[in-house]
Design a protein around this motif. Structure first.
Motif, PDB file in Angstrom:
ATOM      1  N   GLY A  12      56.988 -24.114 -39.149  1.00 37.58           N
ATOM      2  CA  GLY A  12      58.219 -24.862 -38.917  1.00 37.58           C
ATOM      3  C   GLY A  12      58.553 -25.785 -40.064  1.00 37.58           C
ATOM      4  O   GLY A  12      59.007 -26.911 -39.860  1.00 37.58           O
ATOM      5  N   ALA A  13      58.322 -25.313 -41.302  1.00 39.78           N
ATOM      6  CA  ALA A  13      58.600 -26.086 -42.524  1.00 39.78           C
ATOM      7  C   ALA A  13      57.732 -27.337 -42.625  1.00 39.78           C
ATOM      8  O   ALA A  13      58.164 -28.375 -43.129  1.00 39.78           O
ATOM      9  N   SER A  14      56.480 -27.238 -42.165  1.00 42.71           N
ATOM     10  CA  SER A  14      55.524 -28.349 -42.269  1.00 42.71           C
ATOM     11  C   SER A  14      54.309 -27.902 -43.081  1.00 42.71           C
ATOM     12  O   SER A  14      53.821 -26.778 -42.931  1.00 42.71           O
ATOM     13  N   LEU A  50      61.898 -17.427 -32.197  1.00 45.99           N
ATOM     14  CA  LEU A  50      62.906 -18.296 -32.806  1.00 45.99           C
ATOM     15  C   LEU A  50      62.487 -19.743 -32.597  1.00 45.99           C
ATOM     16  O   LEU A  50      62.267 -20.176 -31.465  1.00 45.99           O
ATOM     17  N   ARG A  51      62.354 -20.467 -33.696  1.00 42.26           N
ATOM     18  CA  ARG A  51      61.977 -21.878 -33.614  1.00 42.26           C
ATOM     19  C   ARG A  51      63.233 -22.746 -33.720  1.00 42.26           C
ATOM     20  O   ARG A  51      63.967 -22.662 -34.707  1.00 42.26           O
ATOM     21  N   LYS A  52      63.448 -23.576 -32.706  1.00 41.65           N
ATOM     22  CA  LYS A  52      64.571 -24.513 -32.730  1.00 41.65           C
ATOM     23  C   LYS A  52      64.207 -25.659 -33.674  1.00 41.65           C
ATOM     24  O   LYS A  52      63.194 -26.325 -33.489  1.00 41.65           O
ATOM     25  N   VAL A  53      65.028 -25.871 -34.705  1.00 52.03           N
ATOM     26  CA  VAL A  53      64.682 -26.885 -35.706  1.00 52.03           C
ATOM     27  C   VAL A  53      65.672 -28.054 -35.772  1.00 52.03           C
ATOM     28  O   VAL A  53      65.282 -29.193 -36.030  1.00 52.03           O
ATOM     29  N   HIS A 109      63.796 -31.333 -34.665  1.00 52.93           N
ATOM     30  CA  HIS A 109      62.729 -31.036 -33.711  1.00 52.93           C
ATOM     31  C   HIS A 109      61.400 -30.859 -34.450  1.00 52.93           C
ATOM     32  O   HIS A 109      61.092 -29.776 -34.960  1.00 52.93           O
ATOM     33  N   SER A 110      60.615 -31.917 -34.516  1.00 54.31           N
ATOM     34  CA  SER A 110      59.312 -31.838 -35.178  1.00 54.31           C
ATOM     35  C   SER A 110      58.283 -31.155 -34.285  1.00 54.31           C
ATOM     36  O   SER A 110      57.372 -30.471 -34.765  1.00 54.31           O
ATOM     37  N   PHE A 111      58.412 -31.328 -32.954  1.00 54.01           N
ATOM     38  CA  PHE A 111      57.505 -30.652 -32.020  1.00 54.01           C
ATOM     39  C   PHE A 111      57.995 -29.216 -31.835  1.00 54.01           C
ATOM     40  O   PHE A 111      59.193 -28.985 -31.641  1.00 54.01           O
ATOM     41  N   PRO A 112      57.105 -28.215 -31.924  1.00 54.11           N
ATOM     42  CA  PRO A 112      57.549 -26.813 -31.883  1.00 54.11           C
ATOM     43  C   PRO A 112      58.213 -26.422 -30.565  1.00 54.11           C
ATOM     44  O   PRO A 112      57.628 -26.602 -29.489  1.00 54.11           O
ATOM     45  N   ILE A 113      59.444 -25.925 -30.654  1.00 58.25           N
ATOM     46  CA  ILE A 113      60.159 -25.361 -29.514  1.00 58.25           C
ATOM     47  C   ILE A 113      60.460 -23.907 -29.860  1.00 58.25           C
ATOM     48  O   ILE A 113      61.338 -23.625 -30.689  1.00 58.25           O
ATOM     49  N   LEU A 114      59.709 -22.972 -29.289  1.00 56.93           N
ATOM     50  CA  LEU A 114      59.816 -21.557 -29.640  1.00 56.93           C
ATOM     51  C   LEU A 114      60.496 -20.781 -28.525  1.00 56.93           C
ATOM     52  O   LEU A 114      60.171 -20.940 -27.338  1.00 56.93           O
TER      53      LEU A 114
END
Length: 527
Positions: free
Chosen positions: A180-182, A387-390, A402-407
């Motif tokens: 997630g770009a981290s 799909l990761r909601k960012v 959204h830093s916490f992963p929402i997939l």
């Protein structure tokens, strides 16, 4: 059209309210009226066979590269490959080899300087060599592969060692693709790969490791124009190393590795005299062991930091890094570089998306929300991707990162199936969910595949007002152009170019400016 695109085209054509009998008549009509000439059929078959041959060739050449690169260093020496190829057919093809090498160096400008072949460059090299031969190119590739395969021999133990190392390198790449770009998961995967190899193939050495990245020295320029900031390290060393800064006027060999672009191995640090010890709690008599500093190169072979390892925590006498270990650590540094720049690309794409949405919102107040998603590979065989909601942006332009992963998984989100159709087909999808209208728009990579998507909600309105729709189309066009430019800049085949002076500002600012650059260029063309 591929299958998802054809299905989407038909669904768009018939609309949502079509009856089953009407659908059956349409299918019967298409089956009856669609005619394919023999020439078209043969052309389509040839295209399918060509794609299949290219895929088989890619797998064949990747396997050959891995056999040659036994220690998983990530590259081969161009001169070594050239020397072996020069003996092909008892040296009768040296002229073809010379021409191919010349074309290769024009294709990859950094090759003449560094002489290192990545897997992709190695594949290109052999294809160029084969293209210079007379006769069938596929047969020439097969002959080259057979010749090069017979040129190296690997024992069963070497093959097992190589297999384990490639698995650990794969974990680094996977960490980047699902981060997630981290960068946190990437650092963790790197240090785990190093410790696993030290345990399995390095006589169970106890190692410390760190990653330091180059930065412009803005606070103390009298100590040098650049500095090294330690951004990650093994857990035991964090109190002493993490967030430390190494300046040029301090002891150490890291800047030498940066300038030379080559690994520096200090077998016995106690005898060197120019080593900087961060852990001041360690007594002088215990500062014994080996140090290895490897430069981190980007796709253009420019150094952007260092990966360091040492054995100062190991009390054994024989803690020197062996050649096969150093080669693998070079592979780790290359895997980290790819992972790091993958995350940077995602960050840049997201920053560009934020800039694009900032531009759009004052111009399209009828848009209720925009949710930005990134595509991530699935973590098991039952899920091809997630799909990761960012980013979520509301109708006032307020954003939630959204830093916490929402997939989102396909099988668990039936009301969001339009998003997966958008990704599958790489096409715009318009639909209504519970009375609310959505426009799903893909962000495509350089091959045309979707790497992310905008889910644009326009509420209960079926359409946007014409002027808002026009601005939305303009924003999406410029966002895609900027996205493509971000991906091109990281390619090893493309030298970076700058149009605006402000684009020299690093990374995230540059990504935002790219969107405005394409908007400005579009305006110039219209004028």
């Amino acid at each position: 059209l591929n299958l998802p695109q054809f299905v989407q085209l038909m669904e768009t054509f018939v609309g949502e309210g079509i009856s089953l009998p009407t659908m059956k008549r349409l299918i019967a009509f298409i089956r009856e009226e669609y005619k394919q000439t023999e020439e078209e059929r043969m052309e389509q078959l040839e295209k399918v066979h060509h794609i299949s041959r290219l895929a088989q060739r890619k797998l064949l050449l990747e396997a050959l590269f891995e056999k040659w690169d036994n220690n998983a260093s990530g590259f081969l020496d161009l001169e070594e490959v050239d020397a072996v190829l020069s003996t092909f057919k008892e040296g009768m093809e040296r002229e073809a080899l010379r021409k191919a090498k010349k074309h290769l160096c024009s294709h990859y400008p950094q090759l003449s300087r560094v002489g290192k072949l990545s897997s992709k460059a190695f594949q290109t090299f052999l294809e160029l060599v084969a293209s210079e031969f007379t006769g069938d190119e596929d047969e020439a590739i097969d002959n080259l592969v057979e010749f090069l395969t017979m040129s190296v021999e690997r024992s069963h133990m070497e093959c097992l060692q190589s297999l384990a190392r490639r698995k650990w390198l794969h974990n680094i790449r996977q960490a980047a693709e699902t981060s997630g770009a981290s960068m946190g998961p990437v650092y963790k995967a790197v240090f785990k790969a190093l410790s696993q190899d030290a345990e399995a193939h390095g006589d169970n050495k106890r190692i410390s490791a760190y990653i330091a990245l180059l930065e412009e020295n803005q606070h103390s320029p009298e100590r040098g124009q650049i500095l090294l900031r330690y951004v990650a390290c093994t857990a035991d060393d964090a109190p002493y190393v993490l967030n430390q800064i190494l300046y040029r006027d301090m002891k150490g060999v890291s800047f030498a590795a940066v300038e030379e672009g080559k690994p520096i191995h200090v077998p016995r640090v106690q005898l060197h005299g120019n080593i900087h010890f961060w852990n001041y709690d360690r007594p002088a008599e215990e500062r014994r062991g080996s140090l290895l500093v490897l430069p981190l190169h980007d796709a253009h072979w420019r150094v952007f930091g260092v990966l360091g390892l040492d054995t100062l925590r190991d009390q054994c006498e024989k803690t020197i890094f062996l050649t096969h270990e150093i080669s693998f650590y070079q592979g780790v540094s290359q895997a980290f570089s790819k992972a790091y720049h993958h995350v940077c690309r995602l960050e840049n794409v997201l920053q560009m998306a934020v800039t694009a949405l900032d531009w759009l919102y004052p111009r399209a107040p009828s848009i209720h929300t925009v949710i930005t998603y990134l595509v991530e590979p699935g973590k098991d065989k039952t899920c091809d991707y997630a799909l990761r909601k960012v980013i979520t942006t509301d109708n006032e332009g307020q954003k939630e990162i959204h830093s916490f992963p929402i997939l989102l998984l396909r099988k668990e989100n039936l009301l969001r199936v339009y998003l997966f159709k958008c990704i599958d087909s790489s096409e715009v999808i318009r639909t209504s969910v519970c009375g609310e209208y959505h426009i799903a728009v893909p962000l495509r990579d350089l091959s045309g595949q979707a790497l992310g998507a905008f889910d644009i909600s326009i509420g209960h309105h079926q359409k946007l007002p014409p002027h808002e729709h026009k601005d939305l189309q303009k924003m999406l066009k410029m966002a895609q152009a900027a996205c493509s430019e971000i991906l091109k800049l990281s390619s090893e085949e493309t030298e970076p170019t700058y149009v605006l002076e402000a684009e020299h500002v690093a990374n995230l600012k540059h990504a935002g400016i790219l969107f405005h650059r394409f908007m400005l260029q579009d305006l110039r063309e219209c004028v």
